[in-house]
Motif scaffolding. Structure first.
Motif, mmCIF file in Angstrom:
data_model
loop_
_atom_site.group_PDB
_atom_site.id
_atom_site.type_symbol
_atom_site.label_atom_id
_atom_site.label_comp_id
_atom_site.label_asym_id
_atom_site.label_seq_id
_atom_site.Cartn_x
_atom_site.Cartn_y
_atom_site.Cartn_z
ATOM 1 N N GLY A 9 103.880 -51.616 0.623
ATOM 2 C CA GLY A 9 104.003 -50.239 0.174
ATOM 3 C C GLY A 9 102.652 -49.650 -0.192
ATOM 4 O O GLY A 9 101.644 -50.351 -0.241
ATOM 5 N N TRP A 36 116.977 -53.014 4.798
ATOM 6 C CA TRP A 36 116.064 -52.262 3.938
ATOM 7 C C TRP A 36 116.841 -51.102 3.323
ATOM 8 O O TRP A 36 117.577 -50.398 4.019
ATOM 9 C CB TRP A 36 114.882 -51.719 4.735
ATOM 10 C CG TRP A 36 113.887 -52.750 5.143
ATOM 11 C CD1 TRP A 36 113.785 -53.363 6.358
ATOM 12 C CD2 TRP A 36 112.834 -53.289 4.342
ATOM 13 N NE1 TRP A 36 112.745 -54.250 6.357
ATOM 14 C CE2 TRP A 36 112.140 -54.220 5.124
ATOM 15 C CE3 TRP A 36 112.404 -53.072 3.033
ATOM 16 C CZ2 TRP A 36 111.046 -54.936 4.649
ATOM 17 C CZ3 TRP A 36 111.316 -53.775 2.562
ATOM 18 C CH2 TRP A 36 110.643 -54.701 3.359
ATOM 19 N N ARG A 38 116.390 -47.902 0.104
ATOM 20 C CA ARG A 38 115.403 -47.173 -0.685
ATOM 21 C C ARG A 38 116.103 -46.373 -1.757
ATOM 22 O O ARG A 38 117.274 -46.018 -1.636
ATOM 23 C CB ARG A 38 114.557 -46.255 0.201
ATOM 24 C CG ARG A 38 115.315 -45.097 0.813
ATOM 25 C CD ARG A 38 114.401 -44.320 1.756
ATOM 26 N NE ARG A 38 115.087 -43.165 2.343
ATOM 27 C CZ ARG A 38 114.562 -42.405 3.296
ATOM 28 N NH1 ARG A 38 113.359 -42.685 3.789
ATOM 29 N NH2 ARG A 38 115.241 -41.377 3.769
ATOM 30 N N ARG A 45 120.602 -45.443 -4.485
ATOM 31 C CA ARG A 45 120.024 -46.306 -3.469
ATOM 32 C C ARG A 45 120.769 -46.103 -2.155
ATOM 33 O O ARG A 45 122.011 -46.047 -2.146
ATOM 34 C CB ARG A 45 120.117 -47.770 -3.903
ATOM 35 C CG ARG A 45 119.293 -48.703 -3.066
ATOM 36 C CD ARG A 45 119.351 -50.125 -3.601
ATOM 37 N NE ARG A 45 118.786 -50.240 -4.934
ATOM 38 C CZ ARG A 45 118.642 -51.400 -5.561
ATOM 39 N NH1 ARG A 45 119.019 -52.537 -4.981
ATOM 40 N NH2 ARG A 45 118.127 -51.432 -6.764
ATOM 41 N N ASP A 89 110.459 -39.252 2.237
ATOM 42 C CA ASP A 89 110.570 -40.705 2.366
ATOM 43 C C ASP A 89 110.050 -41.424 1.128
ATOM 44 O O ASP A 89 110.176 -42.655 1.016
ATOM 45 C CB ASP A 89 109.797 -41.208 3.591
ATOM 46 C CG ASP A 89 110.374 -40.704 4.900
ATOM 47 O OD1 ASP A 89 109.581 -40.329 5.789
ATOM 48 O OD2 ASP A 89 111.616 -40.694 5.033
ATOM 49 N N ALA A 91 109.911 -43.227 -2.082
ATOM 50 C CA ALA A 91 110.959 -43.988 -2.761
ATOM 51 C C ALA A 91 110.484 -45.406 -3.011
ATOM 52 O O ALA A 91 109.448 -45.830 -2.483
ATOM 53 C CB ALA A 91 112.233 -44.032 -1.903
ATOM 54 N N TYR A 93 111.287 -49.027 -1.991
ATOM 55 C CA TYR A 93 111.953 -49.650 -0.862
ATOM 56 C C TYR A 93 112.281 -51.113 -1.200
ATOM 57 O O TYR A 93 111.419 -51.858 -1.683
ATOM 58 C CB TYR A 93 111.072 -49.567 0.384
ATOM 59 C CG TYR A 93 111.087 -48.206 1.014
ATOM 60 C CD1 TYR A 93 110.447 -47.127 0.402
ATOM 61 C CD2 TYR A 93 111.766 -47.975 2.206
ATOM 62 C CE1 TYR A 93 110.493 -45.856 0.966
ATOM 63 C CE2 TYR A 93 111.800 -46.710 2.780
ATOM 64 C CZ TYR A 93 111.167 -45.654 2.157
ATOM 65 O OH TYR A 93 111.213 -44.393 2.715
ATOM 66 N N TYR A 94 113.519 -51.485 -0.918
ATOM 67 C CA TYR A 94 114.012 -52.817 -1.241
ATOM 68 C C TYR A 94 114.449 -53.562 0.012
ATOM 69 O O TYR A 94 115.110 -52.988 0.887
ATOM 70 C CB TYR A 94 115.219 -52.733 -2.185
ATOM 71 C CG TYR A 94 114.927 -52.102 -3.515
ATOM 72 C CD1 TYR A 94 115.064 -50.727 -3.697
ATOM 73 C CD2 TYR A 94 114.524 -52.880 -4.599
ATOM 74 C CE1 TYR A 94 114.812 -50.141 -4.929
ATOM 75 C CE2 TYR A 94 114.271 -52.300 -5.839
ATOM 76 C CZ TYR A 94 114.413 -50.930 -5.984
ATOM 77 O OH TYR A 94 114.152 -50.351 -7.207
ATOM 78 N N GLY A 117 111.302 -54.760 -4.855
ATOM 79 C CA GLY A 117 110.964 -53.427 -4.382
ATOM 80 C C GLY A 117 109.475 -53.225 -4.209
ATOM 81 O O GLY A 117 108.649 -53.875 -4.858
ATOM 82 N N GLN A 119 106.806 -49.731 -3.682
ATOM 83 C CA GLN A 119 106.784 -48.272 -3.755
ATOM 84 C C GLN A 119 106.078 -47.665 -2.548
ATOM 85 O O GLN A 119 104.986 -48.099 -2.164
ATOM 86 C CB GLN A 119 106.078 -47.817 -5.034
ATOM 87 C CG GLN A 119 105.963 -46.315 -5.190
ATOM 88 C CD GLN A 119 107.304 -45.629 -5.404
ATOM 89 O OE1 GLN A 119 108.180 -46.166 -6.075
ATOM 90 N NE2 GLN A 119 107.465 -44.439 -4.820
#
Length: 124
Positions: A9, A36, A38, A45, A89, A91, A93-94, A117, A119
């Motif tokens: 990220g 994935w 976010r 989420r 976009d 967020a 992200y996981y 996560g 960022q």
């Protein structure tokens, strides 16, 4: 112990690209659905993309054509290539691992293992 560790990220200007990575350990990586998700500030989420054990992929409508999910089974690593990034976009992200049907639903409830996560911030 299952671990999912994201990286990649950062901050980028609109139109730019980022590649997220997720190293997976402690589970039979190749046999589950990997995805994935976010979560933007103040938002729920949401699923972004998923890939199953056969390499079949699925995407949320808003990401089709811009994002590409892939995996390297030998490295136990999941990737998300993000191109033409937009401010929306932005967020956390996981990376997530879940049951095989999660690849069809992209629902948070169908994924039982989560990373911490990474960022992503896109500026206009």
């Amino acid at each position: 112990q299952v671990q999912l560790v994201e990286s990649g990220g950062g901050s980028v200007q609109a139109g730019g690209s980022l590649r997220l990575s997720c190293v997976v350990s402690g589970l039979t990586y190749s046999s589950v659905c990997m995805g994935w998700f976010r979560q933007g500030r103040g938002k729920e989420r949401e699923g972004v993309a998923a890939i199953d054990s056969d390499g079949m992929t699925s995407y949320a409508d808003s990401e089709k054509g811009r994002f590409t999910i892939s995996k390297d089974n030998a490295k136990n690593t999941l990737y998300l290539q993000m191109n033409s990034l937009k401010p929306e976009d932005t967020a956390m992200y996981y990376c997530a691992a879940g049951e095989w049907w999660g690849c069809s639903t992209l629902r948070e409830a169908d994924f039982g293992y989560w990373g911490q996560g990474t960022q992503v911030t896109v500026s206009s």
